[in-house]
Write a protein that holds these residues in place. Structure first.
Motif, PDB file in Angstrom:
ATOM      1  N   LEU A 192       2.054  11.604   7.326  1.00 14.37           N
ATOM      2  CA  LEU A 192       2.199  12.707   8.274  1.00 14.37           C
ATOM      3  C   LEU A 192       1.666  14.026   7.736  1.00 14.37           C
ATOM      4  O   LEU A 192       0.847  14.694   8.365  1.00 14.37           O
ATOM      5  N   ASN A 193       2.131  14.426   6.564  1.00 15.27           N
ATOM      6  CA  ASN A 193       1.769  15.732   6.049  1.00 15.27           C
ATOM      7  C   ASN A 193       0.292  15.813   5.696  1.00 15.27           C
ATOM      8  O   ASN A 193      -0.374  16.811   5.980  1.00 15.27           O
ATOM      9  N   VAL A 194      -0.249  14.752   5.090  1.00 20.63           N
ATOM     10  CA  VAL A 194      -1.658  14.760   4.693  1.00 20.63           C
ATOM     11  C   VAL A 194      -2.561  14.873   5.923  1.00 20.63           C
ATOM     12  O   VAL A 194      -3.513  15.667   5.943  1.00 20.63           O
ATOM     13  N   SER A 218       2.146  -2.153   6.812  1.00 14.54           N
ATOM     14  CA  SER A 218       2.535  -1.317   5.677  1.00 14.54           C
ATOM     15  C   SER A 218       4.042  -1.332   5.461  1.00 14.54           C
ATOM     16  O   SER A 218       4.826  -1.761   6.320  1.00 14.54           O
ATOM     17  N   ASP A 219       4.429  -0.815   4.310  1.00 10.95           N
ATOM     18  CA  ASP A 219       5.826  -0.506   4.053  1.00 10.95           C
ATOM     19  C   ASP A 219       6.310   0.505   5.092  1.00 10.95           C
ATOM     20  O   ASP A 219       5.532   1.291   5.631  1.00 10.95           O
ATOM     21  N   LEU A 220       7.605   0.494   5.365  1.00  8.34           N
ATOM     22  CA  LEU A 220       8.153   1.367   6.394  1.00  8.34           C
ATOM     23  C   LEU A 220       7.880   2.844   6.134  1.00  8.34           C
ATOM     24  O   LEU A 220       7.796   3.648   7.068  1.00  8.34           O
ATOM     25  N   ASP A 221       7.724   3.229   4.861  1.00  4.71           N
ATOM     26  CA  ASP A 221       7.573   4.641   4.522  1.00  4.71           C
ATOM     27  C   ASP A 221       6.153   5.169   4.689  1.00  4.71           C
ATOM     28  O   ASP A 221       5.960   6.387   4.779  1.00  4.71           O
ATOM     29  N   LEU A 222       5.142   4.304   4.716  1.00  6.09           N
ATOM     30  CA  LEU A 222       3.770   4.793   4.691  1.00  6.09           C
ATOM     31  C   LEU A 222       3.405   5.670   5.892  1.00  6.09           C
ATOM     32  O   LEU A 222       2.813   6.740   5.702  1.00  6.09           O
ATOM     33  N   SER A 276       0.832  -1.206   0.000  1.00  8.89           N
ATOM     34  CA  SER A 276       0.000   0.000   0.000  1.00  8.89           C
ATOM     35  C   SER A 276       0.868   1.259   0.000  1.00  8.89           C
ATOM     36  O   SER A 276       1.896   1.332   0.678  1.00  8.89           O
ATOM     37  N   THR A 277       0.421   2.262  -0.765  1.00  7.15           N
ATOM     38  CA  THR A 277       1.102   3.549  -0.805  1.00  7.15           C
ATOM     39  C   THR A 277       0.108   4.658  -0.501  1.00  7.15           C
ATOM     40  O   THR A 277      -1.115   4.453  -0.553  1.00  7.15           O
ATOM     41  N   ILE A 303      -8.341   2.931   8.742  1.00  6.60           N
ATOM     42  CA  ILE A 303      -7.092   2.516   8.089  1.00  6.60           C
ATOM     43  C   ILE A 303      -6.633   1.279   8.852  1.00  6.60           C
ATOM     44  O   ILE A 303      -6.065   1.375   9.941  1.00  6.60           O
ATOM     45  N   ASP A 304      -6.929   0.113   8.290  1.00  6.76           N
ATOM     46  CA  ASP A 304      -6.825  -1.134   9.041  1.00  6.76           C
ATOM     47  C   ASP A 304      -5.459  -1.789   8.882  1.00  6.76           C
ATOM     48  O   ASP A 304      -4.966  -1.969   7.769  1.00  6.76           O
TER      49      ASP A 304
END
Length: 358
Positions: A203-205, A194-198, A113-114, A188-189
């Motif tokens: 954060l910003n959104v 998730s990938d480490l970056d998600l 997921s991104t 958001i289940d």
């Protein structure tokens, strides 16, 4: 007068969300044009029997009620952690039902997921296909004449399916951040999968309550008022997006669930209200059984006791207990067979579990 608690945990629907105080100055949003939230029945999947049952039967603890209200007042996401089967994902359905927040938007997280997946999707291939189809339809009358082909003429009344908005669709997060007059509920289940970056990408959104759709920003130069109508997640209703910018008005009630399989960065945690669900005690378990299956009888009380004894040796999920009690009530098995079946229905979860002696 502001109302505390707005969410009471009693499951009786009410309009208390209208009595929320104004947000903190650092969490005020001014998105537009203002949209009316959809009715709960507008999304058929949101009113499926299983989701309705989960919303009606959820039994919140005092800590849960307090922290849900803290997230609502502060306009912050709620990060819910705890062992499997403690009702993490059911919480959002209960809150949405009680506060009449409309259908719950759901984003199931996987390792692939991104952030883009949650905000919107764009299908350039379907747009290319639509452009080729339209070009072929326009060329056909010139080559053979409409009488010979039997094709309808293309003219001002023919819908143009080549516009980019016909090939965009908002995702669950992108829909939750639309400028609704009331907060939408978003699940958001299993964010820990998730990938480490998600988490960092979110954060910003979540901090700004807004995002941009670059494809619509570019297309806005060609539109008279820069407005595109894009299908929203769940209902499929076409909603206006002005010049590719989406900004919320009422910050959504966002629930992120985690089974504790990983740690999150401090910058992510400080932007969330964190609720840690504990294993239910005997009184809470009896309330849960009562909500789902009616008053627990003597054998159900015995199974509750066994269930609690076994939790000291490893993780168990509440639905394992409910399955055992349901079968005890609906089958014609003798007590010995019921005990063996209950043992098989309630194995410990995870590799670190101790002995499974029932």
């Amino acid at each position: 007068m502001p109302l505390w608690p707005v969410y009471t945990g009693t499951s009786a629907p009410h309009d208390g969300i209208a009595q929320l105080p104004p947000p903190p100055p650092w969490r005020a949003f001014d998105g537009g044009p203002l949209l009316d939230p959809p009715e709960a029945a507008a999304d058929r999947s949101a009113v499926s029997p299983d989701r309705v049952h989960r919303a009606e039967t959820y039994r919140a603890t005092e800590d849960t009620v307090q922290l849900v209200n803290a997230a609502l007042y502060l306009r912050r996401p709620l990060l819910v952690t705890g062992p499997p089967g403690t009702g993490k994902s059911s919480l959002v359905y209960a809150v949405a039902r009680e506060l009449r927040l409309g259908p719950v938007l759901r984003w199931n997280i996987t390792s692939r997921s991104t952030l883009h997946d949650g905000l919107y999707s764009y299908d350039p291939l379907s747009r290319l296909y639509a452009a080729r189809q339209q070009a072929a339809q326009q060329a056909a009358p010139q080559e053979t004449g409409p009488e010979e082909t039997g094709a309808a003429e293309t003219g001002p009344g023919t819908p143009d399916e080549t516009g980019i908005e016909h090939h965009l669709r908002l995702g669950p997060l992108g829909t939750a951040l639309l400028p609704y007059a009331r907060p939408r509920a978003l699940l958001i289940d299993e964010i820990d999968k998730s990938d480490l970056d998600l988490p960092n990408d979110l954060l910003n959104v979540l901090e700004e309550g807004q995002y941009q759709i670059p494809e619509l920003v570019r297309a806005a130069r060609l539109a008279p008022d820069g407005t595109a109508r894009v299908p929203a997640d769940g209902t499929g209703e076409a909603v206006p997006v002005v010049r590719g910018q989406v900004r919320c008005r009422a910050f959504p009630f966002v629930v992120l669930t985690s089974n504790g399989e990983r740690e999150f960065p401090p910058a992510f945690l400080r932007r969330c209200v964190t609720l840690r669900l504990r294993r239910p005690d005997d009184g809470h378990l009896a309330d849960i059984v009562r909500a789902h299956l009616g008053e627990p009888d003597a054998y159900a009380q015995e199974l509750i006791g066994r269930f609690l004894d076994r939790t000291s040796a490893g993780d168990l999920a509440t639905d394992q207990l409910l399955n055992a009690i349901y079968l005890a009530r609906t089958s014609n098995l003798d007590s010995g067979s019921l005990d063996r079946l209950a043992e098989q229905l309630m194995p410990h979860l995870g590799q670190g579990a101790g002995t499974d002696v029932f």
